[in-house]
Scaffold this motif. Structure first.
Motif, PDB file in Angstrom:
ATOM      1  N   LEU A 175       0.738  -0.966  -0.089  1.00 52.90           N
ATOM      2  CA  LEU A 175      -0.025   0.028  -0.017  1.00 52.90           C
ATOM      3  C   LEU A 175       0.861   1.168  -0.054  1.00 52.90           C
ATOM      4  CD1 LEU A 175      -2.680  -1.198   2.618  1.00 52.90           C
ATOM      5  CD2 LEU A 175      -2.993  -0.847   0.155  1.00 52.90           C
ATOM      6  N   PRO A 176       0.240   2.502  -0.308  1.00 49.55           N
ATOM      7  CA  PRO A 176       1.209   3.502  -0.308  1.00 49.55           C
ATOM      8  C   PRO A 176       1.804   3.912   1.071  1.00 49.55           C
ATOM      9  CG  PRO A 176      -1.122   3.932  -1.565  1.00 49.55           C
ATOM     10  CD  PRO A 176      -1.008   2.723  -0.994  1.00 49.55           C
ATOM     11  N   PHE A 177       3.028   4.499   0.674  1.00 42.13           N
ATOM     12  CA  PHE A 177       3.461   4.969   2.247  1.00 42.13           C
ATOM     13  C   PHE A 177       3.020   6.247   2.550  1.00 42.13           C
ATOM     14  CE2 PHE A 177       7.613   2.188   0.966  1.00 42.13           C
ATOM     15  CZ  PHE A 177       6.639   1.068   1.643  1.00 42.13           C
ATOM     16  N   ASN A 178       1.758   6.478   2.938  1.00 42.97           N
ATOM     17  CA  ASN A 178       1.121   7.540   3.389  1.00 42.97           C
ATOM     18  C   ASN A 178       0.274   7.628   4.656  1.00 42.97           C
ATOM     19  OD1 ASN A 178      -1.106   6.179   2.367  1.00 42.97           O
ATOM     20  ND2 ASN A 178      -1.556   7.627   0.656  1.00 42.97           N
ATOM     21  N   ALA A 179       0.366   6.581   5.400  1.00 40.51           N
ATOM     22  CA  ALA A 179      -0.119   6.463   6.610  1.00 40.51           C
ATOM     23  C   ALA A 179       0.299   7.439   7.611  1.00 40.51           C
ATOM     24  CB  ALA A 179      -0.153   5.255   7.422  1.00 40.51           C
ATOM     25  N   PRO A 180      -0.388   8.423   8.125  1.00 38.42           N
ATOM     26  CA  PRO A 180       0.215   9.389   9.040  1.00 38.42           C
ATOM     27  C   PRO A 180       0.958   9.019  10.345  1.00 38.42           C
ATOM     28  CG  PRO A 180      -1.756  10.075   8.312  1.00 38.42           C
ATOM     29  CD  PRO A 180      -1.831   8.473   8.014  1.00 38.42           C
ATOM     30  N   ARG A 181       2.279   9.560  10.411  1.00 36.61           N
ATOM     31  CA  ARG A 181       3.067   9.188  11.535  1.00 36.61           C
ATOM     32  C   ARG A 181       3.616   7.789  11.684  1.00 36.61           C
ATOM     33  NH1 ARG A 181       5.477  12.373  13.940  1.00 36.61           N
ATOM     34  NH2 ARG A 181       5.250  11.577  16.104  1.00 36.61           N
TER      35      ARG A 181
ATOM     36  N   PHE B  55       9.142   2.401  -2.463  1.00 38.09           N
ATOM     37  CA  PHE B  55       9.911   3.841  -2.488  1.00 38.09           C
ATOM     38  C   PHE B  55       9.958   4.422  -3.792  1.00 38.09           C
ATOM     39  CE2 PHE B  55      12.256   2.391   1.428  1.00 38.09           C
ATOM     40  CZ  PHE B  55      11.381   3.082   2.202  1.00 38.09           C
ATOM     41  N   ASP B  56      10.043   3.619  -4.944  1.00 35.83           N
ATOM     42  CA  ASP B  56       9.778   4.185  -6.218  1.00 35.83           C
ATOM     43  C   ASP B  56       8.516   4.936  -6.633  1.00 35.83           C
ATOM     44  OD1 ASP B  56      12.130   3.320  -7.005  1.00 35.83           O
ATOM     45  OD2 ASP B  56      11.616   1.708  -8.456  1.00 35.83           O
ATOM     46  N   ARG B  57       7.641   4.490  -5.808  1.00 33.73           N
ATOM     47  CA  ARG B  57       6.207   5.146  -6.280  1.00 33.73           C
ATOM     48  C   ARG B  57       5.965   6.448  -5.490  1.00 33.73           C
ATOM     49  NH1 ARG B  57       3.185  -0.630  -5.182  1.00 33.73           N
ATOM     50  NH2 ARG B  57       2.995  -1.360  -7.480  1.00 33.73           N
TER      51      ARG B  57
ATOM     52  N   ASP C 154      10.842   7.679 -13.269  1.00 37.33           N
ATOM     53  CA  ASP C 154      10.873   8.013 -11.888  1.00 37.33           C
ATOM     54  C   ASP C 154      10.921   6.888 -10.917  1.00 37.33           C
ATOM     55  OD1 ASP C 154      10.858  10.799 -11.868  1.00 37.33           O
ATOM     56  OD2 ASP C 154       8.608  10.988 -12.240  1.00 37.33           O
ATOM     57  N   ASN C 155      10.884   5.620 -11.352  1.00 37.02           N
ATOM     58  CA  ASN C 155      10.897   4.360 -11.033  1.00 37.02           C
ATOM     59  C   ASN C 155      12.546   4.063 -10.892  1.00 37.02           C
ATOM     60  OD1 ASN C 155       8.048   3.405 -10.480  1.00 37.02           O
ATOM     61  ND2 ASN C 155       8.031   3.728 -12.663  1.00 37.02           N
ATOM     62  N   TRP C 156      13.156   4.474 -10.050  1.00 32.08           N
ATOM     63  CA  TRP C 156      14.500   4.470  -9.610  1.00 32.08           C
ATOM     64  C   TRP C 156      15.118   3.160  -9.812  1.00 32.08           C
ATOM     65  CZ3 TRP C 156      18.683   7.829 -10.059  1.00 32.08           C
ATOM     66  CH2 TRP C 156      20.032   7.119  -9.683  1.00 32.08           C
ATOM     67  N   GLY C 157      14.566   2.335  -9.195  1.00 29.68           N
ATOM     68  CA  GLY C 157      14.985   0.804  -9.119  1.00 29.68           C
ATOM     69  C   GLY C 157      14.698   0.168 -10.385  1.00 29.68           C
ATOM     70  N   LEU C 158      13.379   0.162 -10.893  1.00 28.78           N
ATOM     71  CA  LEU C 158      13.236  -0.244 -11.987  1.00 28.78           C
ATOM     72  C   LEU C 158      13.795  -0.244 -13.140  1.00 28.78           C
ATOM     73  CD1 LEU C 158      10.733  -1.901 -13.688  1.00 28.78           C
ATOM     74  CD2 LEU C 158       9.750   0.364 -13.959  1.00 28.78           C
ATOM     75  N   VAL C 159      14.298   0.877 -13.412  1.00 31.00           N
ATOM     76  CA  VAL C 159      15.085   1.348 -14.580  1.00 31.00           C
ATOM     77  C   VAL C 159      16.499   0.747 -14.304  1.00 31.00           C
ATOM     78  CG1 VAL C 159      16.133   3.289 -16.016  1.00 31.00           C
ATOM     79  CG2 VAL C 159      13.675   3.636 -15.000  1.00 31.00           C
ATOM     80  N   HIS C 160      16.799   0.784 -13.248  1.00 24.95           N
ATOM     81  CA  HIS C 160      18.396   0.199 -13.065  1.00 24.95           C
ATOM     82  C   HIS C 160      18.334  -1.324 -13.467  1.00 24.95           C
ATOM     83  CE1 HIS C 160      21.272   2.909 -11.416  1.00 24.95           C
ATOM     84  NE2 HIS C 160      20.498   3.601 -10.509  1.00 24.95           N
ATOM     85  N   VAL C 161      17.083  -1.997 -13.097  1.00 28.42           N
ATOM     86  CA  VAL C 161      17.139  -3.359 -13.247  1.00 28.42           C
ATOM     87  C   VAL C 161      17.024  -3.746 -14.827  1.00 28.42           C
ATOM     88  CG1 VAL C 161      16.090  -5.470 -12.855  1.00 28.42           C
ATOM     89  CG2 VAL C 161      16.134  -3.967 -11.075  1.00 28.42           C
TER      90      VAL C 161
END
Length: 588
Positions: free
Chosen positions: A68-74, A102-104, A214-221
């Motif tokens: 899930l998105p990393f947007n749960a407060p605190r 993190f790429d997202r 913008d998908n840093w890891g995806l493009v590296h792979v």
């Protein structure tokens, strides 16, 4: 089981207790419950409890949370501690989810900026790619507490993430560093680990070229060594003179990828992100072309209805070049045409037409195809119907159904075929034409009228005329008036037609204020002639003549008055009735 540390009190002990019970039970609802808790101190303590819990259910809940998105407060401390645990212990599956997550969190935007050109002494506009700074989730506990936030949480967290932009950039680089180190120190684990991550990306992660970069890891792979791209601290960018249209597979650790085709093939089948699947296709074509030749016919047919557009296109390409499609049954093809994407139907129908003979298709299946809304399916159904004959009552009923064919561009062609095939029946029933003359579609009624004109068995049937006299459609009624005129001129007369229904036809034409001006003079003449031949119908016909004379002009009006005068001269006893209907006329 791992030690379950009780979270410290923080004003919402009841919610924490409820979440703890869900966690112990392995309930899927736990993930959403814990995301609703903005207690950083309690989450910090809970991180170790969650990580050290050996149960499969705990790991499954962890996967769901990280996807899930990393947007749960605190939740910064919970995410960072889980990330550190996974990195330290070498958990490839968890780190795959961190790489994707993190790429997202970073999505740059194209904006138009203004700068002053001192040489030209004017402002000039240019396009730039920037990382927006308004995507940071606030860290104040009070901002994300209370029922008002719970009820409208999505609005307050949409497009925002934990951590500052700089920290997110660091975390995605750190996640990729784990896999880079894995490829160097544990090459036997690298391919499996990155494939786990690649299968987590979706089309929503790369809707356009900028989002892909913008998908840093995806493009590296996938494209680490590509000369088209440059890696910068703030993200990937297209190299000078480069273009994303020339982007080709240039993965990091190429030698590891070239050991076997199966991981790449598995990516092709299971990837949910189109760029990943396209990369897999290109890798297979370039380095493992023999693997694509091993595809079975059943696999290719299943790929035609896959949700992956890459599999759809690859399957069509292979099937168009491969023989042996005659082994596919018409039932299989029908299932495929029902489930396939609309934009693929043209090519699929071409395959069917090339490999299936019309005699292999039953009459019912051909009609079912012809009744479909998509043009390719209806066209295929019409092709299969050509040359078929109607043999049973069920087939006749099915042919009548073509008047409601959903494919508008082919509806006329289908109805013309239906009229033609029905005309060849030795036990032809004239009433059949009414199935098309009563259609709700005007173009079908037009074809039905043409058939009625050229089919003598229907044109001369009194029953058909009786039914048509009650038609609710203008284009049928007006033409019937013209045909009545022809019958009168040819001395066939109206003797076989019910007078009440003929009068109904005349009345509907005369009362149609907006249309029928060409047919009304014929009606006037026909009514006058009927009155002269049948004086006993004067009570019904004279009011109609009164209406008709007010609907026409010129010669038709004068001819109508002359007809009334002749009727009075011939039938003087009817004069009071005429005077009552025509009070404005003066008689000498």
């Amino acid at each position: 089981m791992a030690r379950d540390r009780k979270p410290p009190a923080h004003g919402n002990d009841a919610n924490w207790e409820r979440a703890r019970r869900m966690f112990q039970a392995g309930a899927p609802e736990f993930v959403e419950a814990v995301r609703q808790l903005p207690n950083a101190a309690a989450l910090a303590t809970f991180a170790e409890t969650w990580w050290t819990d050996p149960r499969i259910e705990a790991k499954r809940l962890l996967f769901t949370y990280l996807e899930l998105p990393f947007n749960a407060p605190r939740h910064e401390v919970l995410v960072k501690r889980l990330f550190k645990f996974a990195d330290t212990t070498g958990d490839d599956a968890v780190m795959a989810r961190f790489l994707t997550g993190f790429d997202r969190t970073i999505r740059r935007r194209r904006v138009t900026k203004v700068r002053y050109n001192h040489r030209r002494r004017e402002n000039e506009h240019y396009e730039a790619v920037v990382t927006p700074s308004d995507t940071v989730l606030a860290r104040d506990d009070r901002s994300y507490s209370g029922p008002w936030f719970t009820a409208d949480r999505e609005r307050f967290t949409a497009g925002k993430f934990l951590f500052s932009v700089a920290t997110r950039n660091y975390l995605r680089r750190r996640a990729w560093r784990y896999f880079r180190r894995l490829g160097r120190q544990h090459p036997e684990r690298y391919i499996s680990a990155v494939c786990t991550a690649l299968k987590l990306y979706t089309d929503a992660d790369a809707p356009d070229g900028l989002a892909l970069l913008d998908n840093w890891g995806l493009v590296h792979v996938l494209f680490h060594h590509s000369p088209v791209l440059d890696a910068k601290p703030t993200g990937w960018r297209v190299a000078d003179g480069g273009s994303l249209s020339r982007l080709q597979p240039e993965p990091m650790f190429r030698k590891l990828w070239l050991r076997s085709a199966e991981p790449i093939f598995d990516l092709l089948v299971r990837a949910r992100c189109r760029p990943v699947a396209m990369w897999a296709v290109q890798m297979l074509r370039k380095h493992f072309p023999e693997r694509l030749t091993q595809l079975t016919l059943d696999e290719l047919l299943e790929w035609l209805v896959s949700p992956s557009s890459v599999l759809n296109e690859l399957a069509l390409e292979v099937l168009e070049q491969r023989g042996g499609l005659e082994r596919v049954t018409i039932e299989q093809w029908l299932r495929i045409t029902e489930e396939a994407r609309a934009d693929l139907l043209d090519r699929i129908c071409e395959l069917v037409a090339r490999s299936v003979k019309p005699e292999q298709v039953t009459f019912a299946d051909a009609v079912a195809l012809a009744m479909q809304r998509p043009v390719p399916l209806a066209r295929l159904g019409l092709r299969f119907l050509q040359g078929k004959k109607v043999n049973t009552a069920e087939e006749i009923t099915a042919v009548f159904g073509l008047r409601n064919a959903e494919c508008e561009p082919l509806r006329v062609d289908l109805v013309k075929w239906a009229c033609e095939v029905l005309s060849f029946r030795t036990e032809f029933d004239p009433v059949w034409v009414l199935e098309f003359l009563d259609s709700r579609f005007e173009e079908v009624r037009e074809v039905g009228w043409e058939w009625f004109q050229v089919e003598p068995r229907a044109r001369d049937a009194v029953l058909v005329w009786q039914r048509l006299l009650e038609s609710p459609y203008d284009n049928i009624r007006f033409r019937l008036v013209g045909m009545l005129e022809e019958r009168i001129k040819s001395r066939d007369g109206l003797g076989q037609l019910p007078p009440d229904r003929v009068r109904f036809l005349w009345a509907t034409v005369l009362l149609n204020v907006q249309r029928g001006s060409r047919a009304k003079p014929f009606v006037v003449r026909q009514v006058i002639d009927r009155l002269s031949a049948n004086p006993d119908e004067a009570g019904d016909l004279l009011p109609m003549i009164a209406v008709s004379l007010r609907s026409v002009r010129g010669p038709e009006f004068r001819a109508g008055l002359a007809g009334v005068a002749r009727f009075v001269a011939k039938n003087p006893t009817r004069r009071p009735l005429v005077e009552a209907v025509f009070p404005e006329l003066q008689w000498n």
